[in-house]
Write a protein that holds these residues in place. Structure first.
Motif: not given
Length: 978
Positions: A237-246
């Motif tokens: 599973i990629p490390f996407l972050n970006g604020g969407l998954f905080e």
């Protein structure tokens, strides 16, 4: 007939779509001409050179008559093709011809290749092929339902707005992951979400706690090396972050969950039944990122959309406006023509490409992000998406603000999907984290913030810029710390700017006082005059409000409000503003704006203060305040591109806005889009595209009256002198100006007035039959046709014949009206006199009156049938000296040419209607001999005869001196008014 070149081109297009080309004329009438240019899937294909508005009428007429086929209207000046299938409901679709293979034509060709049993089935299939966003509407109807269900299911102790924000975060993440899954980036499994959900339910676990939260916060939001064993079990599973998954603020405050039954429904609706793709041409029923604009409508109910003035803007219109704005902005910078820049956007040379990468864009009312995503595509340029270029533009050149947190989240979602689209084909492990948009797209009010009139110290602006950069590049715990530091820095900057503003106000107050105290040359003290006292009150009120807000922010560390000047301080300080300020700001009538907000807007925005008079009806639409705010946010030479209500071109309350733009800006485009098929978004009025640059116009500058660079032109200096923006072609304006110079206006002889106003219709209109003795027949606007009026209502008339209210009421009337007494006493016009009085009764008491509808598709007038009948305030009425004069003026107003001239200055309204108000009708020509003209009066008696109506037009044309060329120029406006 359509030109041979155009018809031949349309025939070639039919052949390219796989149909059979041919070329022969079919029909011609007053609205347009048709040529059959081929057959597609067995259906006839017709071509017309008529404008889009006329083409829509032709398509609807063909549909009503059962003539199945396709209608093509080539809009050469706009570079678009308007296409419609002639089945109800008729949709006219704008197809951009600058694209090599427009999606609408691809879908149409596929539909035509499939065999159908009947022509009706083929026509329906073609209509469905042209309906590009049908899948989006269906998906987001489901999205809306799921959101409402979630809000109602969550604990009522949590505020509704927080429940909505929590639910929206879960569902938008899930929808986003469907696109990630479609590219094989969730462990290479196209069924990853469905299978993990089924496994969770099979194990009897809670979906929120044991699937979604670990996936969102423990996996997608965490570098692979720092993931737990449980998170690593999800696979690659990629490390996407970006604020969407905080975790959001609401998620950190409340530990909320939804039932397994709810998630079973949600996964079935959004995972099992929705097919998505990042392919922009995947319009074969799959949902693309381009369809996500409908989400903004899906997550807002009807009442909220009306309150916020939020409406989806069609992508074709966004592209058209942005192309024109970029051409106008870059032409003087690159020393090229606007036409050359517009043509080069589809194949930019290195110099143009570098210029595009340096353009900063702000949308102050971002909505679903349509304008920012459209700008991203144009600034990147054609060809395969370059990940580095996309990330640079998203992180450093695009900025957005919106009051609605859901809009901010959806704008972020759209931009993140564009970033993912540029990385298609990459392995999950090769995907870099998504760019952080916390400092790029902000939740807040671009109009009302605490820094009005304040400036940020340059050192603080540089520090905020460094903090913005840290937020953009960091992730996880480091990013959260950087974001907290940024918010603290913004709060400190707001307080510092407010302190400086307070000091400046105190100095100005002291200066006003000192001027009044200082002795003159003769030793006397002049004191403070009325103008100075007014200035003093304004300055003291502003200082009081500023001090109060500053104390509030100082006391409460969490109370720092959004301020655009601190949110984007670095860009504003470095460039002096934004290169482009674009968008479709909310269209909200003044009566829907809270009184406190109206007061703030009137104090801050000179363009928004409206015309003289009391009450909201004299104040502008909220879009006017956005226009002034947007213009102020431009860098020197920057360009504004907004969609505003078309009525802004003519209404009195738009005078300050028009004057400001015509005197301080170079107006490039002012385009009435009422007949543009790409502008068909769901609003109650028509859009006007305004493109203007923040620089003084050169001598002789001409404004284009369309979005195309070769649209008809109008002298900006003439607009500055006239005060109103006439949007008709210049040749038509010259005819109207000549007539106005040769004949006096109607208002010079007679005064149009609105009809009777009740203030509480339920009290006066159509009362019980037992009160009929105290009633008079009443005309509504809808009751009026040319030369004919049939009253459809009864109006209580508690007054003398001259409209003076009775001192006392008969018992039955008193008993009836008493149930409405409180509402009647609260009426805006109720200042003195009996609480049962009617208002504007003068229009009901003249012996000879002409009446017409306030809002109608055409100007239609009639003589009021008798003295007893009264016109209501959906009508305008005019008193005449005699029956003969009333009949002559009625005929004059019903003529084609007066209707066309009235339409030129009338305020546009929904449904192809116009508002034929006192200003518009008072300005039509009325030669002094008209009221006494026996020939004109005779037309009123014989109006049912079509030959007589034609003779009336000839008579009026002779009066006005209209030759054949004049009539041809006015005819399109006569058609539109018909």
């Amino acid at each position: 007939m359509p030109s041979g070149t155009s018809s031949a081109a349309m025939a070639a297009l039919v052949h390219r779509l796989g149909g059979e080309a041919c070329l022969f004329p079919v029909a011609a009438d007053s609205e347009g001409a048709l040529t059959e240019v081929g057959r597609l899937g067995g259906l006839p294909v017709w071509s017309t050179d008529a404008p889009a508005g006329v083409a829509r009428k032709l398509a609807r007429r063909l549909a009503r008559h059962g003539s199945l086929g396709l209608l093509l209207a080539h809009q050469a000046e706009r570079g678009t093709l308007a296409v419609a299938a002639t089945v109800e409901p008729v949709r006219l679709v704008a197809v951009p011809l600058h694209q090599a293979e427009p999606l609408a034509l691809q879908r149409l060709a596929r539909a035509a290749r499939a065999l159908r049993a009947t022509p009706l089935e083929m026509a329906i299939a073609c209509a469905e092929a042209l309906d590009l966003d049908a899948a989006g509407r269906q998906v987001f109807a489901v999205l809306h339902r799921l959101l409402l269900q979630a809000v109602e299911s969550l604990p009522s102790r949590v505020p509704r707005d927080d429940r909505h924000a929590w639910a929206l975060a879960q569902i938008t993440r899930l929808l986003f992951l469907r696109f990630v899954e479609s590219e094989g980036w969730l462990d290479g499994n196209p069924r990853f979400l469905a299978e993990k959900f089924d496994a969770c339910l099979t194990a009897g676990r809670d979906p929120t706690r044991h699937l979604l939260q670990p996936l969102f916060f423990g996996t997608l939001n965490r570098d692979v090396a720092r993931r737990s064993r449980f998170a690593r079990a999800f696979g690659a599973i990629p490390f996407l972050n970006g604020g969407l998954f905080e975790p959001t603020a609401v998620e950190r405050t409340y530990q909320l969950r939804l039932t397994a039954e709810y998630w079973r429904d949600a996964f079935a609706a959004l995972v099992d039944r929705v097919d998505v793709t990042l392919d922009p041409d995947g319009g074969d029923g799959r949902v693309t990122p381009e369809l996500l604009g409908r989400a903004f409508e899906g997550v807002m109910d009807t009442d909220e959309r009306k309150r916020e003035g939020a409406f989806f803007t069609p992508p074709a219109l966004v592209d058209e406006v942005l192309r024109a704005a970029l051409a106008c902005h870059l032409a003087p910078l690159l020393h090229r023509t606007e036409t050359a820049i517009a043509a080069a956007l589809d194949d930019p040379d290195p110099l143009l490409r570098r210029a595009l990468l340096d353009v900063t864009v702000l949308d102050p009312a971002a909505g679903s992000g349509a304008f920012l995503v459209g700008a991203l595509a144009l600034l990147h340029g054609p060809g395969p998406r370059q990940p580095a270029r996309i990330r640079h533009l998203v992180s450093h050149r695009l900025f957005g603000v919106d009051r609605h947190p859901g809009a901010v989240r959806l704008t972020e979602l759209r931009l993140w999907l564009e970033v993912l689209r540029a990385m298609r084909g990459s392995a999950p492990s090769a995907l870099p984290p998504l760019p952080n948009l916390d400092a790029i797209v902000r939740a807040g009010d671009a109009l009302v913030d605490p820094l009005f009139g304040c400036s940020i110290p340059s050192a603080m602006a540089r520090e905020l810029g460094a903090q913005h950069a840290a937020v953009r590049r960091l992730h996880g715990v480091d990013k959260r710390a950087a974001l907290a530091a940024l918010r603290r820095g913004e709060r400190v900057a707001i307080l510092a700017a407010m302190a400086r503003r307070e000091e400046a106000l105190s100095r100005r107050i002291l200066e006003v006082l000192e001027r009044g105290r200082s002795p003159t040359l003769f030793g006397d003290r002049p004191g403070i005059d009325a103008a100075a006292r007014h200035d003093l009150r304004v300055l003291q009120a502003e200082r009081h409000d500023l001090r109060r807000e500053r104390r509030r922010i100082t006391r409460d560390a969490a109370a720092a409000p959004f301020a655009l000047e601190t949110a984007f301080a670095a860009t504003l300080a470095r460039r002096g503003g934004f290169d482009l300020v674009v968008g479709n700001p909310p269209w909200v009538r003044a009566e829907r704006i809270p009184p406190a907000t109206r007061r703030v807007l009137a104090a801050r925005y000179r363009w928004w203060r409206g015309s003289e008079g009391r009450g909201w009806r004299h104040l502008p639409d909220l879009a006017v305040a956005f226009a002034e705010r947007s213009f102020g946010l431009l860098a020197p030479g920057g360009t504004l591109a907004l969609l505003v209500p078309a009525k802004l071109a003519t209404v009195d309350y738009g005078a300050a806005c028009r004057a400001g733009l015509t005197s301080r800006a170079t107006l490039h485009r002012v385009a009435d889009l009422a007949d543009d098929p790409s502008a068909g978004f769901e609003a109650t009025t028509y859009p006007l595209a305004v493109i203007a640059s923040r620089r003084v116009p050169p001598d002789g500058h001409a404004v284009r009256l369309g979005l195309a660079a070769n649209a008809p032109a109008q002298s900006q200096a003439a607009w500055r002198a006239a005060g109103r923006w006439m949007l008709a072609p210049p040749a038509v304006q010259r005819v109207a100006a000549r007539i106005a110079a040769e004949h006096p206006p109607l208002r010079a002889m007679f005064e149009p007035r609105l009809g009777i106003k009740t203030g509480v219709n339920a009290a006066f209109l159509d009362p019980p039959d037992t009160l009929r003795a105290w009633c008079r027949p009443a005309l509504r606007g809808r009751d009026i046709r040319p030369f004919l009026a049939t009253p459809s209502s009864w109006l209580l008339w508690p007054a003398q014949a001259d409209g003076t209210p009775w001192d006392t009421l008969p018992a039955p009337l008193y008993q009836h009206l008493m149930q409405y007494a409180a509402a009647l006493q609260r009426r805006a016009d109720q200042h003195s006199g009996p609480w049962w009085q009617l208002f504007r009764t003068r229009g009901a008491v003249a012996s000879h009156r002409v009446v017409w509808s306030d809002i109608a598709t055409r100007l239609a007038a009639t003589v009021v049938p008798d003295n007893a009948t009264v016109p209501l305030n959906s009508c305008y009425v005019m008193a005449l000296p005699s029956r003969h004069a009333a009949e002559a003026v009625t005929a004059w107003l019903n003529s084609t040419w007066i209707g066309a001239l009235a339409r030129l200055t009338a305020e546009p309204a929904a449904g192809n209607c116009a508002r034929f108000a006192a200003r518009a009708i008072g300005g039509v020509p009325l030669p002094s001999g008209v009221p006494g003209n026996a020939t004109l009066a005779a037309f009123t008696h014989a109006a049912a005869d079509r030959d007589v109506v034609a003779a009336l037009d000839d008579c009026v044309a002779d009066y006005l001196g209209l030759d054949r060329n004049d009539r041809a120029l006015l005819q399109p406006f006569a058609m539109r008014s018909a």
